[in-house]
Design an enzyme around this catalytic site. Structure first.
Site, PDB file in Angstrom:
ATOM      1  N   GLU A   1      -7.957 -11.048  17.909  1.00 14.93           N
ATOM      2  CA  GLU A   1      -9.297 -11.652  17.806  1.00 14.93           C
ATOM      3  C   GLU A   1      -9.399 -12.472  16.528  1.00 14.93           C
ATOM      4  OE1 GLU A   1     -11.580  -8.039  17.964  1.00 14.93           O
ATOM      5  OE2 GLU A   1     -11.559  -7.840  15.771  1.00 14.93           O
TER       6      GLU A   1
ATOM      7  N   HIS B   1       0.808  -1.224   0.000  1.00 16.98           N
ATOM      8  CA  HIS B   1       0.000   0.000   0.000  1.00 16.98           C
ATOM      9  C   HIS B   1       0.839   1.272   0.000  1.00 16.98           C
ATOM     10  CE1 HIS B   1      -3.616  -2.468   1.755  1.00 16.98           C
ATOM     11  NE2 HIS B   1      -3.423  -2.688   0.475  1.00 16.98           N
TER      12      HIS B   1
ATOM     13  N   THR C   1      -3.742  -8.436  10.878  1.00 14.66           N
ATOM     14  CA  THR C   1      -4.582  -7.874   9.808  1.00 14.66           C
ATOM     15  C   THR C   1      -5.994  -8.442   9.921  1.00 14.66           C
ATOM     16  OG1 THR C   1      -4.948  -7.657   7.422  1.00 14.66           O
ATOM     17  CG2 THR C   1      -3.667  -9.571   8.119  1.00 14.66           C
TER      18      THR C   1
ATOM     19  N   CYS D   1       7.359  20.421 -11.853  1.00 16.93           N
ATOM     20  CA  CYS D   1       6.556  20.506 -13.085  1.00 16.93           C
ATOM     21  C   CYS D   1       5.260  21.283 -12.852  1.00 16.93           C
ATOM     22  CB  CYS D   1       6.239  19.105 -13.617  1.00 16.93           C
ATOM     23  SG  CYS D   1       4.883  18.298 -12.769  1.00 16.93           S
TER      24      CYS D   1
ATOM     25  N   ALA E   1       0.552  -9.324  18.817  1.00 20.54           N
ATOM     26  CA  ALA E   1       1.676  -9.621  17.919  1.00 20.54           C
ATOM     27  C   ALA E   1       3.009  -9.455  18.657  1.00 20.54           C
ATOM     28  CB  ALA E   1       1.624  -8.701  16.709  1.00 20.54           C
TER      29      ALA E   1
HETATM   30  P1  OAD Z   1      -7.328  -3.260  10.310  1.00 20.82           P
HETATM   31  O1  OAD Z   1      -7.455  -2.064  11.165  1.00 20.82           O
HETATM   32  O2  OAD Z   1      -8.445  -3.589   9.385  1.00 20.82           O
HETATM   33  O3  OAD Z   1      -7.097  -4.546  11.214  1.00 20.82           O
HETATM   34  C1  OAD Z   1      -6.164  -4.586  12.233  1.00 20.82           C
HETATM   35  C2  OAD Z   1      -6.170  -5.978  12.814  1.00 20.82           C
HETATM   36  O4  OAD Z   1      -5.175  -6.032  13.817  1.00 20.82           O
HETATM   37  C3  OAD Z   1      -7.490  -6.366  13.496  1.00 20.82           C
HETATM   38  O5  OAD Z   1      -7.866  -7.661  13.035  1.00 20.82           O
HETATM   39  C4  OAD Z   1      -7.161  -6.384  14.983  1.00 20.82           C
HETATM   40  O6  OAD Z   1      -7.876  -7.376  15.690  1.00 20.82           O
HETATM   41  C5  OAD Z   1      -5.682  -6.711  14.948  1.00 20.82           C
HETATM   42  N1  OAD Z   1      -4.890  -6.219  16.091  1.00 20.82           N
HETATM   43  C6  OAD Z   1      -5.017  -5.065  16.786  1.00 20.82           C
HETATM   44  N2  OAD Z   1      -4.064  -4.945  17.713  1.00 20.82           N
HETATM   45  C7  OAD Z   1      -3.287  -6.062  17.610  1.00 20.82           C
HETATM   46  C8  OAD Z   1      -2.136  -6.541  18.284  1.00 20.82           C
HETATM   47  N3  OAD Z   1      -1.560  -5.847  19.271  1.00 20.82           N
HETATM   48  N4  OAD Z   1      -1.620  -7.732  17.905  1.00 20.82           N
HETATM   49  C9  OAD Z   1      -2.186  -8.447  16.901  1.00 20.82           C
HETATM   50  N5  OAD Z   1      -3.271  -8.053  16.239  1.00 20.82           N
HETATM   51  C10 OAD Z   1      -3.823  -6.887  16.569  1.00 20.82           C
HETATM   52  O7  OAD Z   1      -5.934  -3.114   9.532  1.00 20.82           O
HETATM   53  P2  OAD Z   1      -5.436  -3.860   8.214  1.00 20.82           P
HETATM   54  O8  OAD Z   1      -5.917  -5.262   8.184  1.00 20.82           O
HETATM   55  O9  OAD Z   1      -4.001  -3.596   8.106  1.00 20.82           O
HETATM   56  O10 OAD Z   1      -5.526   0.309   3.468  1.00 20.82           O
HETATM   57  O11 OAD Z   1      -6.217  -3.025   7.133  1.00 20.82           O
HETATM   58  C11 OAD Z   1      -5.958  -3.253   5.781  1.00 20.82           C
HETATM   59  C12 OAD Z   1      -6.008  -1.967   5.010  1.00 20.82           C
HETATM   60  O12 OAD Z   1      -7.243  -1.280   5.279  1.00 20.82           O
HETATM   61  C13 OAD Z   1      -4.952  -0.952   5.388  1.00 20.82           C
HETATM   62  O13 OAD Z   1      -3.705  -1.185   4.770  1.00 20.82           O
HETATM   63  C14 OAD Z   1      -5.559   0.325   4.900  1.00 20.82           C
HETATM   64  C15 OAD Z   1      -6.974   0.146   5.405  1.00 20.82           C
HETATM   65  O14 OAD Z   1      -7.951   0.850   4.726  1.00 20.82           O
HETATM   66  C16 OAD Z   1      -5.180   1.401   2.787  1.00 20.82           C
HETATM   67  O15 OAD Z   1      -4.936   2.462   3.327  1.00 20.82           O
HETATM   68  C17 OAD Z   1      -5.125   1.184   1.307  1.00 20.82           C
END
Ligand code: OAD
Length: 243
Positions: free
Chosen positions: A213, A117, A186, A148, A229
């Site tokens: 979760e 990303h 994620t 530019c 994590a």
């Molecule tokens: P999310 O915010 O959707 O998910 C974060 C995940 O991390 C959740 O499943 C939480 O349960 C988990 N989580 C939180 N704290 C944690 C910890 N300490 N240890 C382990 N897990 C934990 O984030 P992403 O999955 O990264 O895209 O979201 C994907 C994309 O959606 C991002 O890259 C962004 C967003 O819109 C863009 O900006 C293009």
């Protein structure tokens, strides 16, 4: 804590892929997107993270990214990021794929990171496509302009945009060929990144999830570690040292 099946796979010659999301940086103090305190609970993505939003209100979008850049510049990698550096050193065939734009893997010392990303530190010109680092422009305009004349935007992937072709192609390739796939922090709901663990599993990989979760992916995973994590990943890194 680790199953015997996973322990027996943690050998240097195994092909390993790790996919990380916002949860891996949560313990560093970077907010996630979804969930109770997630950014998308407080801000509307369609007003801040689309090309149309940038064109209609470039100042607002630029300032929101400046706010996140400042936050990110003040945080440090946590034990999860550091453990992945150890894993990169240990496995002969190791690929780290991230959806994060915070650069914390590189800050921890990971040498090769596939950024799906983009990276919040970089900018690119919407007119000529030139890429610039944060410190390479002196203009006081908001958003700053390229030589530019085009407006600079953060080099991140916004909703509705294509992922960088080389990054996603490589991510698919290594995922389809790996022996172990770790999905860390994620929610596994944003495609095409969320497809990578599925591709890995279809290719015969052992799928491991680390998350506080259960997610959409949990039922497909061979092993789910419910926990932070920053606590679980070091246990994996410790197990490879003992293997
Ligand atoms: P999310 O915010 O959707 O998910 C974060 C995940 O991390 C959740 O499943 C939480 O349960 C988990 N989580 C939180 N704290 C944690 C910890 N300490 N240890 C382990 N897990 C934990 O984030 P992403 O999955 O990264 O895209 O979201 C994907 C994309 O959606 C991002 O890259 C962004 C967003 O819109 C863009 O900006 C293009």
């Amino acid at each position: 804590m680790l199953s015997q099946a996973l322990k027996s796979l943690l050998r240097p010659d195994k092909r390993v892929v790790v996919l990380t999301g916002a949860g891996i940086s949560a313990e560093s103090g970077v907010p996630t997107f979804r969930g109770e305190d997630g950014l998308w609970k407080k801000f509307r993505p369609e007003e801040l993270a689309t090309f149309d939003a940038f064109i209609s209100n470039p100042q607002l979008v630029w300032e929101w990214y400046e706010y996140r850049r400042k936050l990110i510049s003040e945080v440090k990698p946590n034990p999860a990021h550091h453990s992945l550096v150890k894993m990169e050193e240990y496995f002969e065939n190791f690929h780290l794929i991230t959806q994060n734009v915070d650069g914390l893997h590189q800050k921890a010392g990971s040498k090769k990171v596939i950024e799906l990303h983009g990276n919040i530190k970089r900018n690119k010109c919407i007119k000529c496509g030139r890429e610039l680092e944060e410190l390479e422009f002196s203009s006081k305009e908001i958003p700053p302009k390229c030589t530019c004349g085009g407006m600079l935007r953060p080099d991140v992937v916004w909703f509705g945009e294509m992922l960088p072709a080389q990054a996603i192609n490589e991510a698919y390739k290594v995922s389809s060929l790996c022996d172990i796939f770790f999905s860390i922090g994620t929610s596994a709901v944003v495609y095409p990144a969320a497809h990578l663990p599925v591709v890995a599993k279809q290719g015969g990989a052992y799928l491991v999830e680390i998350n506080i979760e259960r997610t959409e992916l949990s039922d497909l995973a061979d092993e789910v570690f419910l926990g932070k994590a920053g606590e679980i990943t070091p246990q994996i890194a410790k197990a490879i040292r003992e293997a």
